[in-house]
Design a protein around this motif. Structure first.
Motif, PDB file in Angstrom:
ATOM      1  N   ASP A 171       7.992 -29.050 -29.170  1.00  0.00           N
ATOM      2  CA  ASP A 171       7.277 -29.776 -28.118  1.00  0.00           C
ATOM      3  C   ASP A 171       8.207 -29.937 -26.910  1.00  0.00           C
ATOM      4  OD1 ASP A 171       5.905 -31.438 -26.469  1.00  0.00           O
ATOM      5  OD2 ASP A 171       5.540 -33.017 -27.942  1.00  0.00           O
ATOM      6  N   LEU A 172       8.051 -29.037 -25.950  1.00  0.00           N
ATOM      7  CA  LEU A 172       8.959 -29.039 -24.804  1.00  0.00           C
ATOM      8  C   LEU A 172       8.701 -30.212 -23.865  1.00  0.00           C
ATOM      9  CD1 LEU A 172       9.013 -25.221 -23.906  1.00  0.00           C
ATOM     10  CD2 LEU A 172      10.532 -26.488 -25.422  1.00  0.00           C
ATOM     11  N   GLN A 173       7.488 -30.751 -23.904  1.00  0.00           N
ATOM     12  CA  GLN A 173       7.152 -31.822 -22.962  1.00  0.00           C
ATOM     13  C   GLN A 173       7.770 -33.153 -23.369  1.00  0.00           C
ATOM     14  OE1 GLN A 173       5.744 -30.909 -20.130  1.00  0.00           O
ATOM     15  NE2 GLN A 173       5.762 -28.868 -21.050  1.00  0.00           N
ATOM     16  N   SER A 174       7.725 -33.474 -24.668  1.00  0.00           N
ATOM     17  CA  SER A 174       8.173 -34.813 -25.068  1.00  0.00           C
ATOM     18  C   SER A 174       9.513 -34.806 -25.801  1.00  0.00           C
ATOM     19  CB  SER A 174       7.108 -35.487 -25.937  1.00  0.00           C
ATOM     20  OG  SER A 174       6.774 -34.643 -27.017  1.00  0.00           O
ATOM     21  N   SER A 175      10.077 -33.617 -26.068  1.00  0.00           N
ATOM     22  CA  SER A 175      11.382 -33.574 -26.744  1.00  0.00           C
ATOM     23  C   SER A 175      12.482 -34.017 -25.789  1.00  0.00           C
ATOM     24  CB  SER A 175      11.710 -32.144 -27.185  1.00  0.00           C
ATOM     25  OG  SER A 175      10.773 -31.683 -28.107  1.00  0.00           O
TER      26      SER A 175
ATOM     27  N   ALA B  22       9.329 -22.297 -17.345  1.00  0.00           N
ATOM     28  CA  ALA B  22       9.318 -23.739 -17.605  1.00  0.00           C
ATOM     29  C   ALA B  22      10.747 -24.243 -17.634  1.00  0.00           C
ATOM     30  CB  ALA B  22       8.655 -24.006 -18.965  1.00  0.00           C
ATOM     31  N   SER B  23      10.887 -25.556 -17.600  1.00  0.00           N
ATOM     32  CA  SER B  23      12.230 -26.118 -17.749  1.00  0.00           C
ATOM     33  C   SER B  23      12.124 -27.492 -18.379  1.00  0.00           C
ATOM     34  CB  SER B  23      12.948 -26.188 -16.400  1.00  0.00           C
ATOM     35  OG  SER B  23      12.334 -27.132 -15.561  1.00  0.00           O
ATOM     36  N   VAL B  24      13.227 -27.897 -19.006  1.00  0.00           N
ATOM     37  CA  VAL B  24      13.322 -29.224 -19.603  1.00  0.00           C
ATOM     38  C   VAL B  24      14.518 -29.895 -18.957  1.00  0.00           C
ATOM     39  CG1 VAL B  24      13.661 -30.527 -21.732  1.00  0.00           C
ATOM     40  CG2 VAL B  24      12.384 -28.373 -21.791  1.00  0.00           C
TER      41      VAL B  24
ATOM     42  N   ARG C  19      19.547 -29.304 -17.327  1.00  0.00           N
ATOM     43  CA  ARG C  19      18.251 -28.643 -17.210  1.00  0.00           C
ATOM     44  C   ARG C  19      18.297 -27.316 -17.946  1.00  0.00           C
ATOM     45  NH1 ARG C  19      15.234 -26.760 -11.585  1.00  0.00           N
ATOM     46  NH2 ARG C  19      13.313 -25.990 -12.530  1.00  0.00           N
TER      47      ARG C  19
END
Length: 409
Positions: free
Chosen positions: A387-391, A338-340, A350
């Motif tokens: 929360d990796l999606q919304s952080s 995954a990546s942010v 990233r």
């Protein structure tokens, strides 16, 4: 401890200096000699691309000042090439006829730049920069208004291009891969860097191989594989390194791409060690500044009988060319789970995540900003419960830093 201990280090790069330091830290009485082919003090080779047009002979380019070698009683024999080694008698022989006896030997023979294997590569005006002499010769050959073609869009090629552009030369970078700095950057960050470079005057040709260098008597241009022709007065190439293993092969050490070493930096001959760009550990020659420092330190420690094992440092590239500070750290390939990503017009970042921990990062920011990322990767800080999606990326890194400090207490 044995009497008459003389540690001899062949080669005078950064691995040699850190090995000599480690030896002296553990053994106050022994004799230590660094025998290197280059003239002068060991120096920061990375300055050859980052600061090509600065004075590369000033003392601040040196890794350690002359005073340090004197204070630590390290005998530096510059301008001296070792031609043969006798592992039975434990001696090394140099071109000037010296025979130097050793108790333990460390090979830090480094690497040469990979040669360009195309028609016209031997023409005058074709350059590869590996040492200060190469840089001096190139600068002496330049005329105002000369056009420079750089083959290779890795870190060294891009930094060299910026040095030329800052000095007022027209530069074209040719890279066979689909993007610049492919080992350090993902598609988005490479595209952002490319736009910055174009805005500062670079011409960039990606996905293009070089067919040949053209010219009669000297380089006059480059023919690309698509048949197009690029006129230029100088070609500078940077396409990787080849470890210097000639001496190691002469004495029968195990060599593949580099000299094979174990986690103690020991070669297949027990009293001979290797470190730096000539050493191959677990199937890979690192060819990185940070690895050379660490390998030299580990080798020096083990040579004195103080066991230490080499662990590959987290790869870190600090980049500041084209007025674009960025760093790339750890694993930044697409194999992570995954990546942010954080993105603004001027800023890209990233995080690469694998098995719940950060394994790499690409961030458009300065060197100081890399420290929390480096620490998080080295400590293997887990991201459980976040929360990796919304952080936001900054919020995520704040939490990672807190966990890192907590783990360290």
């Amino acid at each position: 401890m044995e009497k008459n201990r003389h540690y001899v280090i062949v080669g005078s790069g950064v691995a040699s200096v850190y090995a000599a330091k480690a030896i002296r830290d553990h053994d106050l009485d022994a004799e230590i000699s660094i025998v290197g082919a280059e003239p002068g003090l060991p120096y920061h080779r990375i300055k050859l691309s980052k600061g090509l047009f600065t004075d590369l002979h000033q003392e601040k380019v040196s890794i350690k000042k002359e005073k340090w070698f004197v204070q630590n009683r390290i005998n530096l024999q510059a301008n001296t090439t070792v031609t043969s080694i006798n592992t039975v008698n434990r001696t090394v022989t140099s071109t000037d006829g010296q025979m130097i006896a050793y108790h333990k030997l460390l090979l830090c023979t480094g690497a040469a730049n990979r040669k360009l294997d195309i028609a016209g590569a031997a023409l005058p005006g074709v350059h590869s920069i590996r040492d200060r002499n190469d840089a001096d010769m190139l600068k002496a050959a330049l005329q105002p208004g000369d056009r420079i073609a750089i083959i290779g869009g890795g870190v060294q090629g891009v930094e060299t291009a910026w040095s030329f552009i800052e000095a007022g030369y027209a530069v074209t970078i040719i890279e066979a891969a689909p993007r610049l700095m492919i080992r350090q950057l993902d598609e988005r960050s490479a595209d952002l860097l490319e736009q910055r470079m174009l805005g500062r005057g670079a011409d960039i040709r990606l996905g293009q191989g070089v067919a040949k260098i053209t010219g009669s008597g000297r380089a006059e241009g480059i023919e690309l594989q698509d048949g197009s022709h690029l006129p230029c007065e100088h070609v500078v190439y940077s396409i990787g390194i080849v470890p210097n293993t000639t001496l190691a092969r002469q004495i029968g050490l195990e060599v593949r791409n580099g000299i094979l070493v174990d986690e103690y930096m020991q070669t297949s001959a027990g009293h001979v060690y290797a470190a730096g760009d000539n050493a191959e550990f677990e199937g890979r020659v690192d060819g990185l500044w940070g690895s050379a420092i660490e390998q030299g330190t580990i080798a020096g420690s083990n040579m004195t009988g103080n066991p230490a094992t080499y662990t590959r440092p987290v790869p870190l590239t600090l980049f500041n060319a084209f007025d674009t500070p960025l760093f790339s750290i750890g694993q930044v390939d697409e194999q992570c789970d995954a990546s942010v990503t954080g993105l603004t017009e001027e800023y890209y970042s990233r995080l690469f995540i694998k098995d719940g921990v950060i394994c790499g990062a690409i961030v458009f920011d300065n060197a100081a900003a890399s420290l929390p990322y480096k620490t998080a990767i080295e400590q293997g800080i887990r991201l459980d419960g976040l929360d990796l999606q919304s952080s936001s990326l900054s919020g995520l890194m704040d939490e990672v830093t807190k966990r890192s400090q907590y783990q360290h207490q």
